[in-house]
Design a protein around this motif. Structure first.
Motif, PDB file in Angstrom:
ATOM      1  N   TYR A 587       0.687  -1.001   0.142  1.00  0.00           N
ATOM      2  CA  TYR A 587      -0.277  -0.695  -0.115  1.00  0.00           C
ATOM      3  C   TYR A 587       0.960   0.957   0.498  1.00  0.00           C
ATOM      4  CZ  TYR A 587       1.175   0.737   5.165  1.00  0.00           C
ATOM      5  OH  TYR A 587       1.415   1.017   6.304  1.00  0.00           O
ATOM      6  N   THR A 588      -0.031   2.765  -0.068  1.00  0.00           N
ATOM      7  CA  THR A 588       0.895   4.233  -0.873  1.00  0.00           C
ATOM      8  C   THR A 588       1.196   4.600   0.820  1.00  0.00           C
ATOM      9  OG1 THR A 588       0.481   3.584  -2.710  1.00  0.00           O
ATOM     10  CG2 THR A 588       1.651   5.617  -1.846  1.00  0.00           C
ATOM     11  N   CYS A 589       2.411   4.628   1.219  1.00  0.00           N
ATOM     12  CA  CYS A 589       2.324   5.318   1.927  1.00  0.00           C
ATOM     13  C   CYS A 589       2.159   6.848   1.914  1.00  0.00           C
ATOM     14  CB  CYS A 589       3.648   5.312   2.780  1.00  0.00           C
ATOM     15  SG  CYS A 589       3.748   3.991   3.608  1.00  0.00           S
ATOM     16  N   ASN A 614      -5.322   6.103  -0.142  1.00  0.00           N
ATOM     17  CA  ASN A 614      -4.518   4.687  -0.410  1.00  0.00           C
ATOM     18  C   ASN A 614      -5.032   3.430   0.530  1.00  0.00           C
ATOM     19  OD1 ASN A 614      -4.224   5.010   2.680  1.00  0.00           O
ATOM     20  ND2 ASN A 614      -2.651   5.359   2.606  1.00  0.00           N
ATOM     21  N   ALA A 615      -4.833   2.130  -0.193  1.00  0.00           N
ATOM     22  CA  ALA A 615      -5.196   0.780  -0.238  1.00  0.00           C
ATOM     23  C   ALA A 615      -4.344   0.404   0.054  1.00  0.00           C
ATOM     24  CB  ALA A 615      -6.401   0.808  -1.670  1.00  0.00           C
ATOM     25  N   TRP A 631      -0.449  -4.856   7.503  1.00  0.00           N
ATOM     26  CA  TRP A 631      -1.383  -4.047   6.876  1.00  0.00           C
ATOM     27  C   TRP A 631      -2.897  -3.713   7.061  1.00  0.00           C
ATOM     28  CZ3 TRP A 631       0.103  -7.333   1.868  1.00  0.00           C
ATOM     29  CH2 TRP A 631       1.717  -6.581   1.123  1.00  0.00           C
ATOM     30  N   VAL A 632      -2.998  -4.998   7.902  1.00  0.00           N
ATOM     31  CA  VAL A 632      -4.381  -5.294   8.874  1.00  0.00           C
ATOM     32  C   VAL A 632      -4.324  -4.486  10.220  1.00  0.00           C
ATOM     33  CG1 VAL A 632      -5.817  -6.817  10.418  1.00  0.00           C
ATOM     34  CG2 VAL A 632      -5.141  -7.629   8.134  1.00  0.00           C
ATOM     35  N   GLU A 633      -3.287  -3.962  11.007  1.00  0.00           N
ATOM     36  CA  GLU A 633      -2.643  -3.289  11.841  1.00  0.00           C
ATOM     37  C   GLU A 633      -3.170  -2.033  11.720  1.00  0.00           C
ATOM     38  OE1 GLU A 633      -3.025  -4.396  14.856  1.00  0.00           O
ATOM     39  OE2 GLU A 633      -3.487  -6.012  14.490  1.00  0.00           O
ATOM     40  N   ASP A 634      -2.648  -1.821  10.050  1.00  0.00           N
ATOM     41  CA  ASP A 634      -2.544  -0.356   9.824  1.00  0.00           C
ATOM     42  C   ASP A 634      -3.899   0.044   8.994  1.00  0.00           C
ATOM     43  OD1 ASP A 634       0.712  -0.326  10.230  1.00  0.00           O
ATOM     44  OD2 ASP A 634       0.682   0.052   8.087  1.00  0.00           O
ATOM     45  N   PHE A 635      -4.470   0.024   8.878  1.00  0.00           N
ATOM     46  CA  PHE A 635      -5.603  -0.161   8.340  1.00  0.00           C
ATOM     47  C   PHE A 635      -6.817  -0.148  10.124  1.00  0.00           C
ATOM     48  CE2 PHE A 635     -10.741  -1.758   8.347  1.00  0.00           C
ATOM     49  CZ  PHE A 635     -10.240  -0.533   7.059  1.00  0.00           C
ATOM     50  N   LYS A 636      -6.676  -0.791  10.691  1.00  0.00           N
ATOM     51  CA  LYS A 636      -6.982  -0.525  12.296  1.00  0.00           C
ATOM     52  C   LYS A 636      -6.830   0.525  12.998  1.00  0.00           C
ATOM     53  CE  LYS A 636      -7.519  -5.442  13.730  1.00  0.00           C
ATOM     54  NZ  LYS A 636      -7.750  -5.729  14.912  1.00  0.00           N
ATOM     55  N   ALA A 637      -5.374   1.131  12.614  1.00  0.00           N
ATOM     56  CA  ALA A 637      -4.903   2.168  13.180  1.00  0.00           C
ATOM     57  C   ALA A 637      -5.110   3.816  12.067  1.00  0.00           C
ATOM     58  CB  ALA A 637      -3.328   2.173  13.567  1.00  0.00           C
ATOM     59  N   GLY A 638      -6.049   3.767  11.781  1.00  0.00           N
ATOM     60  CA  GLY A 638      -6.354   4.573  10.383  1.00  0.00           C
ATOM     61  C   GLY A 638      -5.589   5.105   9.401  1.00  0.00           C
ATOM     62  N   ILE A 640      -4.539   3.177   6.863  1.00  0.00           N
ATOM     63  CA  ILE A 640      -5.376   3.011   5.452  1.00  0.00           C
ATOM     64  C   ILE A 640      -6.465   2.950   5.202  1.00  0.00           C
ATOM     65  CG2 ILE A 640      -5.466   0.665   4.168  1.00  0.00           C
ATOM     66  CD1 ILE A 640      -2.894  -0.434   4.887  1.00  0.00           C
ATOM     67  N   ASP A 641      -6.600   3.451   4.444  1.00  0.00           N
ATOM     68  CA  ASP A 641      -8.041   3.854   3.662  1.00  0.00           C
ATOM     69  C   ASP A 641      -8.806   3.131   3.919  1.00  0.00           C
ATOM     70  OD1 ASP A 641      -8.390   6.984   4.376  1.00  0.00           O
ATOM     71  OD2 ASP A 641      -7.469   7.068   1.991  1.00  0.00           O
ATOM     72  N   PHE A 642      -8.797   1.932   2.725  1.00  0.00           N
ATOM     73  CA  PHE A 642      -9.687   1.180   2.122  1.00  0.00           C
ATOM     74  C   PHE A 642      -9.040  -0.521   2.418  1.00  0.00           C
ATOM     75  CE2 PHE A 642     -13.780   0.495  -0.164  1.00  0.00           C
ATOM     76  CZ  PHE A 642     -14.017   1.561   0.298  1.00  0.00           C
ATOM     77  N   LEU A 643      -9.321  -1.781   2.310  1.00  0.00           N
ATOM     78  CA  LEU A 643      -9.130  -3.018   1.845  1.00  0.00           C
ATOM     79  C   LEU A 643      -8.857  -3.842   1.235  1.00  0.00           C
ATOM     80  CD1 LEU A 643      -9.187  -4.075   5.805  1.00  0.00           C
ATOM     81  CD2 LEU A 643      -6.981  -3.367   3.999  1.00  0.00           C
ATOM     82  N   PHE A 644      -9.437  -4.464   0.144  1.00  0.00           N
ATOM     83  CA  PHE A 644      -9.712  -4.856  -1.460  1.00  0.00           C
ATOM     84  C   PHE A 644      -9.121  -6.034  -0.495  1.00  0.00           C
ATOM     85  CE2 PHE A 644      -8.507  -0.973  -3.561  1.00  0.00           C
ATOM     86  CZ  PHE A 644      -9.966  -1.319  -3.723  1.00  0.00           C
ATOM     87  N   VAL A 645     -10.420  -7.381  -0.342  1.00  0.00           N
ATOM     88  CA  VAL A 645      -9.861  -8.921  -0.205  1.00  0.00           C
ATOM     89  C   VAL A 645     -11.183  -9.938  -0.928  1.00  0.00           C
ATOM     90  CG1 VAL A 645      -9.660  -8.400   2.370  1.00  0.00           C
ATOM     91  CG2 VAL A 645     -11.993  -8.503   1.860  1.00  0.00           C
ATOM     92  N   PHE A 646     -10.671 -11.431  -0.763  1.00  0.00           N
ATOM     93  CA  PHE A 646     -11.869 -12.268  -1.323  1.00  0.00           C
ATOM     94  C   PHE A 646     -12.441 -12.949   0.288  1.00  0.00           C
ATOM     95  CE2 PHE A 646     -11.389 -16.910  -2.808  1.00  0.00           C
ATOM     96  CZ  PHE A 646     -13.105 -16.104  -3.530  1.00  0.00           C
ATOM     97  N   ASN A 647     -11.462 -13.722   0.184  1.00  0.00           N
ATOM     98  CA  ASN A 647     -12.225 -14.576   1.551  1.00  0.00           C
ATOM     99  C   ASN A 647     -11.339 -14.245   2.825  1.00  0.00           C
ATOM    100  OD1 ASN A 647     -13.632 -16.509   0.460  1.00  0.00           O
ATOM    101  ND2 ASN A 647     -12.224 -17.778  -0.434  1.00  0.00           N
ATOM    102  N   MET A 648     -10.455 -13.547   3.121  1.00  0.00           N
ATOM    103  CA  MET A 648      -9.852 -13.174   3.998  1.00  0.00           C
ATOM    104  C   MET A 648     -10.294 -12.114   4.619  1.00  0.00           C
ATOM    105  SD  MET A 648      -5.939 -13.899   3.368  1.00  0.00           S
ATOM    106  CE  MET A 648      -4.987 -14.012   5.207  1.00  0.00           C
ATOM    107  N   LEU A 649     -10.162 -12.230   6.043  1.00  0.00           N
ATOM    108  CA  LEU A 649     -10.810 -11.128   7.148  1.00  0.00           C
ATOM    109  C   LEU A 649     -12.194 -10.754   7.281  1.00  0.00           C
ATOM    110  CD1 LEU A 649      -8.449  -7.914   6.172  1.00  0.00           C
ATOM    111  CD2 LEU A 649      -8.241 -10.442   7.739  1.00  0.00           C
TER     112      LEU A 649
END
Length: 841
Positions: A587-589, A614-615, A631-638, A640-649
């Motif tokens: 993801y882009t910082c 960013n995503a 990446w997941v922890e960064d999303f929780k911390a705000g 990362i704006d967006f997550l693209f997933v298929f079967n995970m999470l």
């Protein structure tokens, strides 16, 4: 006639506590240590009684040690550990709880220097002020929120640290029944543990049939007269209002019975409090009532000889915390029978092992982890119950992902049968295949083992059925209750706008013409289909951030395939991502430019903050395990704006800021409810989680939801009135939108200045409150309103402006409240002037 907070709530509550076994203590003739509010004489007498042979000098030194622990900046953890110690010198006799001293006192001042406050009612256990109760009269202005706001300020004041540290439980009540539709705890009786920040108000709904004839002593007229005399309220003794308010069934008296009857208080002090180490400092949690009654239900089943069963608690209800509490409770339960228990927490994914390890460790458990068949077999053979040398409570977290179908994973001869093993199996709606080996081996190898399954969505099919695998339900706590109790949110399902449906259908047709007869998932992953889909998602999400006035929320897209997820991420990176000075693996910082800029307007800054910049792409074949975890922890911390997933999470992923879910495919059965509830966690002032439905999940949800409704109906009968309110229904939304229209139509909502002038003419607080609610509802239902073109008034509303109108309305309401307060103060002064004329000389 006296008709006050004291006469209506406080005095009846004190008398109820007297009936529960607390001795009334008048503050007029009492002495205590003002630095800690410990009643030293009562403390010394009680300690001498429960610690046979202890000398008075030793008791004095013990009191000094207790005072010293109250100065620690640890939220009272050191004091609590001393309070619950059962070997050596005891502060409380838990083996014979009635052997302790129980007192109730009113208006005890908590003071340090010039700072002070006085809780309405204080409960002393062995002279220590462990509980206080704040009461308000029914229909008081601001409900119990006024008390919550005051306690927030007091407990953040370092001068009150000793009092915060010694307080174990608090109750706040305005003696009203709960308003389950309220987004804030305004009406009712709530309980909380102490906090240096903002205490969490918990609902309490009694589930057991308490025998009041046994719990409550008969009324004592002499004691009642003494209490009334001490509080200058003899005049109310025979009033019908006082007789009504003495009932044990008032909300305040009910919660006091539930929490402070002696058996319950003993349970709460020993097992219902947990210190949790968070990044921003220590927190003190108290059992939620469903966790309490689930624990008691487990005890009942064990007493009946039942060795297995299911805890059916909805997502977000704290099943890991429930396990933690039960490690403490069941350790004592078995030790009373001279049995040594060993606890296991079984998961089926590495990320869940890491999450469980973090949750248990933060609560003070020593965590031993197992990731392989060899480690598990070795642990099973071990004769020792714990791996640590400190003697602290321990749990072993086992990830069975790699060996769940190994026929030789455990054998009968592996077990030390002198140990009582207790298995908590997490998420038993998946991965526990009865045709596999793990469950069969677990059952056959140690038939005495206790197996407790945890799930929010049990399997109901004929093939795999949770009850067939794990036994009957031990306790239920379903969506309706969790939503009513404020632990989770209702969801709003949003269809995509008609114009975008047309655009997507057109793109789909173009791909089919261009590519011919190709696999469906490749069609949905084609750039011509993906790009308009992503355009819609980004624009919709940015508008939602603006309408909901919160740029901190995150979004997640559950894609049709891993190919579609990769293509969505690629288009995002090329079209929307802020180009970075630094580039991480996935993801882009980004950093804002550091060149000098002219300051933009506040509105422009807000609009920029709402942009998705960013995503991250979360797939099993992208990045390493450590990178995905980060990446997941960064999303929780705000970050990362967006997550693209298929079967995970889709399960076991908790991020409170995730408030918008975009469904690109239909998910089946229990997995659908698991995925939907990723957005049902409470966050800031949100009333709903939002699900944007590209795939039309309506039929699948209705089918799945009905299956759970029928299952609950068969278990609970008439207790289960409805289960379908996870989603706000179309009828409810339509009715709410009509209500919003009715309130707003008379105002100019297109011109904020004219709107401000209009509301400045209003003097009616009720009308202003209705207006404020309508604006808040309009914000919450933003997309639903936007999609309904026949609501011309609302369809044209500028939702950026909506927040301005809401703020103006709040300001006007504050001003009216201030004016009323001043007028009431003046009225009271005039009444006193009339009632107390000058004394003639």
């Amino acid at each position: 006639m006296v008709f006050s907070e004291d006469s209506r709530v406080k005095i009846p509550c004190i008398l109820h506590l007297v009936s529960l076994g607390y001795q009334y203590l008048s503050i007029k003739n009492a002495s205590w240590d003002e630095e800690t509010n410990i009643f030293s004489d009562i403390f010394k007498d009680a300690i001498a009684r429960i610690n046979s042979g202890m000398k008075s000098d030793d008791i004095g030194r013990l009191l000094d040690d207790v005072k010293l622990t109250l100065d620690y900046e640890d939220l009272g953890k050191a004091f609590y550990e001393k309070l619950t110690e059962r070997s050596g010198i005891k502060l409380i006799d838990f083996a014979n709880f009635s052997n302790n001293s129980f007192h109730v006192i009113t208006e005890l001042t908590y003071k340090n220097g010039d700072e002070e406050f006085r809780p309405d009612i204080i409960l002393l256990i062995n002279g220590m002020p462990l509980v206080f109760i704040e009461v308000k009269k029914p229909n008081n202005k601001e409900g119990v929120l006024s008390e919550r706001n005051r306690i927030n300020q007091r407990f953040q004041n370092p001068k009150f640290r000793r009092f915060v540290n010694i307080t174990q439980l608090m109750v706040f009540s305005n003696n009203m029944e709960y308003d389950d539709g309220s987004p804030e705890p305004i009406e009712g009786a709530f309980y909380a543990s102490s906090s240096y920040r903002k205490p969490i108000f918990n609902y309490f709904r009694e589930e057991e049939k308490l025998n009041l004839a046994v719990l409550l002593a008969p009324e004592d007229d002499d004691i009642e007269n003494a209490v009334l005399q001490d509080n200058n309220l003899n005049v109310i003794k025979h009033s019908p209002e006082f007789l009504t308010n003495k009932s044990p069934n008032t909300p305040t008296n009910r919660i006091c019975t539930s929490l402070f009857s002696k058996d319950r208080l003993s349970f709460l002090l020993q097992y219902a409090l947990a210190y949790v180490n968070e990044t921003d400092g220590p927190q003190k949690h108290v059992m939620r009532y469903p966790q309490l009654f689930a624990t008691k239900a487990i005890e009942k089943k064990l007493n009946e000889g039942v060795k297995k069963g299911i805890i059916w608690h909805t997502q977000g209800s704290g099943k890991t915390a429930l396990t933690y509490y039960n490690v403490g409770f069941l350790t004592d339960y078995f030790q009373r029978q001279s049995v040594i228990p060993k606890f296991y927490f079984i998961v089926d994914r590495l990320d869940l092992l890491i999450q469980a390890q973090r949750e248990f460790s933060s609560r003070g458990l020593v965590v031993h982890t197992i990731n392989s068949r060899a480690e598990f077999a070795k642990d099973i053979k071990a004769t020792k119950v714990i791996h640590n040398h400190s003697g602290k409570a321990e749990i072993t977290v086992v990830n069975i992902q790699k060996f769940r179908d190994d026929p030789d994973v455990v054998r009968t001869e592996d077990y030390d049968v002198t140990i009582q093993r207790v298995y908590f199996l997490d998420e038993v709606h998946r991965s526990y295949n009865p045709k596999g080996s793990f469950l069969a081996n677990l059952s056959q190898s140690d038939r005495n083992a206790i197996k407790i399954g945890l799930t929010g969505t049990p399997l109901l099919g004929d093939d795999y059925n949770s009850r067939t695998l794990f036994g009957d339900y031990i306790h239920w706590y379903y969506y309706n209750s969790s939503i009513d109790d404020g632990y989770t949110l209702r969801l709003i399902r949003e269809e995509i706008a008609t114009n975008y449906k047309i655009a997507l259908q057109k793109a789909l047709q173009e791909v089919k013409i261009q590519q011919g007869d190709i696999e469906k998932k490749l069609v949905y992953a084609h750039p011509r289909f993906v790009e308009p889909m992503l355009d819609y998602i980004i624009q919709d999400f940015e508008k939602s951030r603006g309408a909901l006035n919160d740029s901190s929320i995150g979004g997640m897209v559950i894609c049709d395939s891993s190919e579609q997820a990769k293509q969505l991420y690629e288009v995002f990176e090329n079209k929307y991502a802020v180009k970075a000075q630094l580039h991480e693996a996935n993801y882009t910082c980004y950093e804002l430019p550091k060149v000098a800029e002219e300051k933009s307007s506040y509105s422009a800054q807000k609009q920029r903050a709402n942009k998705v910049q960013n995503a991250a792409l979360i797939l099993h074949d992208i990045g390493t395990k450590e990178e995905r975890k980060q990446w997941v922890e960064d999303f929780k911390a705000g970050k990362i704006d967006f997550l693209f997933v298929f079967n995970m999470l889709l399960t076991g992923f908790d991020a409170k800021r995730l408030k918008k879910l975009y469904l690109g495919r239909v998910i089946r059965r229990h997995n659908l409810l698991q995925a939907l509830t990723r957005v049902n966690r409470t966050y800031n002032d949100f009333r709903y989680g939002y699900v944007v439905d590209f795939a039309d999940i309506t039929k699948e949800f209705d089918k799945t939801n009905k299956a759970y409704f029928d299952e609950l109906q068969s278990e609970l009968g008439d207790e289960m009135e409805h289960y379908s309110n996870l989603f706000k229904s179309a009828e409810e939304i339509a009715e709410e939108i009509e209500s919003i229209k009715d309130v707003l139509f008379r105002f100019d909502i297109g011109n904020a200045e004219v709107f401000s002038q209009q509301i400045s003419q209003l003097q009616d607080r009720a009308q202003m409150q209705a207006l404020k609610k309508a604006l808040a509802d309009a914000k919450s239902l933003y997309n639903m309103i936007r999609l309904q073109g026949d609501y011309a008034l609302l369809a044209n509303l500028d939702f950026q402006k909506l927040n301005q109108l809401y703020q103006e309305t709040s300001n006007r309401l504050d001003l009216l409240n201030l004016k009323e307060s001043i007028e009431n103060s003046t009225d009271n002064t005039n009444l006193l002037n009339v009632a107390l004329p000058p004394v003639s000389e």
